[in-house]
Design an enzyme around this catalytic site. Structure first.
Site: not given
Length: 721
Positions: A412, A443, A514
């Site tokens: 990505e 994914e 994240h």
């Protein structure tokens, strides 16, 4: 004990009468010989299922999912070429036998029986699993086909065309197609839905993807019925997925429709969906008690839809065989299979851990040798100006693309944008869009593409944008990538280097997704190499190492990149530039640590962000006259055991600094490994809390801190003085 379907077949065939004259129309234009060839594969598949039950009754066989009721898939194999790569459903006995008929020198009946008794003579897995697979038949073995193989199938189909575009050698002919079979229940799995969506997404953009999905629809998943008409309603009429349908009880129809589907995929280079309506006979698997959830009249009603019986009836009605000839063939096949079953029943099985693990050990040994050779080779491109971690990885990837035309980088945002953090910036401009490209946001599909490309002769380097996203698709590594060499005895390999941006310490940005600091899901994968660089020069060198290991040994390498260190320049003070380092252009050995300092008071074992934290703490400890050596493990699988023990014994005091969680974190394995190797000195560990990572400064409350590291170090040293 006789099986009811076995008795039903013999009785039903005996009641047939030969026609007064041949009825070629019954065969619908299909040759009689083609029908007989498929019938022979169907008979073999049926008697293999019956033999499996006999073997279990003798205590010689193991859990087996049979193919009874699905034997019409033999006609699909007959419509394809033996060089078309196949990833098969576990009810693909008919397909496997029909494919073997196309290649001389194989004994597929014995092969399958060897798998049933877990014999070391079984030619694909060596007794490690009962699978349908043979390298010379282009059948890639699958061990669990709850649709987990579909993303790889998409990758194989993509790689056929991409290898040709890149003008690199492929494992498959340029005009090959990929076939992938699965059940109607599996079609509902998110993995299947994602893979089929990826195929359509690819075709929609005009890229070639020669893939034939074969959904073998028997209307039930173990005990749960599939809603009537669901598969047709879901997949019929999709513009970027040509839909074909055939009745598995009608052999001429299956042969005709399968040939049409294959021709479409082969010539148009686009995906198609073959809906093969089947029936399940003799229950789900060996341990399944079908009357517990189905009525007896419902079970017996399915006997009339038995494809073996229906093919026999067709051949008799067409005047190709007489009822007695059918029965003679049936019993002759029974005798052949049972004789083979008796012959293999007592053959040797794997009898030691070493024997079981040979493919894993050999793969790792090959990887270590490849890495050593790469480390000893002339550096690729000489030195460089001081770089950041991100720049070091970028430079190494540029070298890989320049040296290896089969290498591809994808994921990505990795293409034009160059990744979220700029790590792949400029690579697409250098290598072209065929080798550095963006994927859709899935994914499972990214990793499946890599798995398919790797087994096809390419060198995939996919990126998972954040560590947390890996968990959406971990089974593609755990169940597919890590197992292939093990269950194919290294006859099939899927080399790949998976770049994963991860760990914490991003000042609370993005929260959990994240800043994920959990790598438990990948720590226990046999045969998978896990690299975790922290310094720019190591990042570049370890990337080259992983590429060498993947290319030579076919291993899966997971490359964990600490996001917080991507653009770090300084170590102790702003502007000191001590975290920068030049790239030598070389590689480093697998399983070797890097040591900073020769301190005699304390050994710190760490990795990732922990290295920078520990080096900063070490300087402060020096002001207290505590002399520390800091060991960057660099490799989390395999751990650098020899270096760990040597550096631990050099001081007799070890502090493990682990930025992952206390439970299931890396430090558990490090501490255990030291004890297992006989280390008897002082030992402590610090790690992050067992918590997800929140937003903002609150993240620092649960992540490991320098203050915690420093306090633990002082306590450990003080206790020994």
């Amino acid at each position: 004990m006789a099986e009811p379907i076995d008795e039903y077949f013999s009785t039903a065939v005996s009641s047939l009468t030969a026609p007064d004259a041949g009825k070629p129309a019954v065969l619908q234009g299909v040759s009689a010989q083609d029908c007989i060839d498929v019938f022979d594969a169907q008979l073999g598949s049926r008697h293999l299922d019956l033999a499996a039950r006999w073997l279990r009754s003798q205590g010689k066989g193991f859990y087996t999912i049979g193919s009874s009721g699905h034997e019409s898939n033999a006609a699909v194999a007959a419509a394809l070429r033996p060089t078309d790569p196949a990833l098969l459903h576990y009810r693909s006995g008919g397909f496997f036998l029909a494919r073997a008929q196309q290649v001389r020198g194989s004994d597929p009946l014995r092969d399958v029986l060897l798998g049933m008794v877990a014999s070391t003579e079984e030619p694909i897995s060596g007794g490690r699993h009962k699978v349908f697979g043979r390298h010379d038949l282009a059948v890639i073995p699958q061990t669990s086909t709850i649709s987990s193989h579909l993303p790889r199938a998409v990758g194989v189909a993509f790689a056929i065309a991409r290898a040709r575009k890149l003008q690199v050698q492929s494992a498959w002919p340029a005009d090959a197609l990929t076939v992938c079979s699965f059940g109607d229940a599996s079609a509902n799995h998110s993995t299947a839905v994602g893979a089929i969506n990826t195929a359509m997404h690819t075709a929609y953009q005009g890229m070639p993807l020669p893939l034939l999905f074969v959904c073998e629809d028997n209307g039930i998943g173990i005990s749960v019925k599939t809603p009537r008409g669901w598969i047709a309603r879901t997949y019929r009429g999709r513009e970027d997925l040509r839909y074909f349908s055939a009745d598995g009880t009608n052999l001429p129809e299956v042969l005709t429709v399968a040939a049409q589907a294959a021709e479409y995929v082969r010539t148009k280079r686009r995906p198609a969906f073959l809906h093969l309506r089947t029936v399940r006979l003799m229950g789900h698997a060996g341990s399944d008690y079908e009357p517990g959830y189905r009525k007896s009249d419902e079970i017996t009603a399915d006997y009339e839809r038995d494809p073996v019986w229906c093919t026999a009836r067709t051949l008799v009605e067409a005047g190709v065989l007489t009822p007695q000839q059918v029965l003679d063939r049936y019993e002759a096949k029974r005798a052949e299979v049972l004789a083979a079953a008796e012959e293999v029943a007592d053959l040797p099985q794997l009898d030691s851990a070493r024997a079981v693990m040979t493919p894993l050990g050999d793969a790792l040994d090959d990887a270590v040798r490849a890495a050593r050779s790469a480390a000893e080779a002339e550096p690729a491109g000489g030195g460089s100006a001081p770089l950041t971690v991100a720049q070091g990885i970028n430079r190494a990837l540029a070298d890989v693309l320049a040296r290896h035309p089969e290498a591809m980088i994808f994921g990505e945002d990795v293409g034009r944008k160059g990744g979220v953090y700029g790590v792949t910036r400029g690579l697409q401009a250098k290598a072209g869009t065929a080798r550095v490209f963006d994927t859709l946001l899935d994914e499972q599909s990214i990793l499946g593409l890599a798995l398919g490309a790797g087994v096809s002769g390419l060198l995939p380097i996919p990126e998972i944008q954040y560590l947390a996203y890996l968990h959406n698709a971990a089974d593609q590594i755990r169940g597919e990538g890590a197992t292939l060499q093990f269950f194919s005895d290294r006859q099939y390999r899927n080399p790949m280097v998976v770049r994963i941006a991860g760990y914490g310490y991003q000042k609370g940005f993005g929260g959990h997704f994240h800043n994920d600091n959990s790598i438990t899901a990948i720590r226990d994968l046999p045969g998978v190499i896990v690299a975790s660089p922290a310094r720019p020069d190591d990042a570049a060198a370890m990337m080259r190492t992983c590429v060498a290991a993947a290319r030579t040994a076919g291993v899966v390498c997971l490359f964990l990149e600490p996001i917080a260190l991507y653009h770090t320049r300084d170590l102790h003070e702003d502007g000191d530039d001590l975290w920068l380092a030049p790239d030598s252009g070389g590689a480093v050995p697998i399983g070797r640590a890097r040591v900073y300092g020769e301190g005699r008071d304390l050994t710190v074992l760490t990795f990732g962000n922990g290295l920078r934290m520990s080096l900063r703490v070490a300087r402060r400890l020096a002001e207290r006259d505590i002399d520390v050596r800091v060991v960057d493990l660099r490799w989390l699988a395999p751990l650098p055991l020899a270096d760990m023990l040597a550096e631990a014994e050099a001081t007799g005091r070890v502090l493990v600094v682990d930025e992952t969680r206390e439970s299931g974190g890396v430090s558990e394995g490090i501490v255990t490994a030291l004890i297992d190797q006989g280390y008897t000195g002082a030992l402590a560990r610090v790690a992050s809390h067992d918590s997800f990572i929140p937003l903002g400064d609150a993240a620092l409350e649960v992540l490991l801190s320098e203050e915690t590291v420093e306090a633990a170090a002082i306590k450990l040293v003080s206790a020994g003085r």
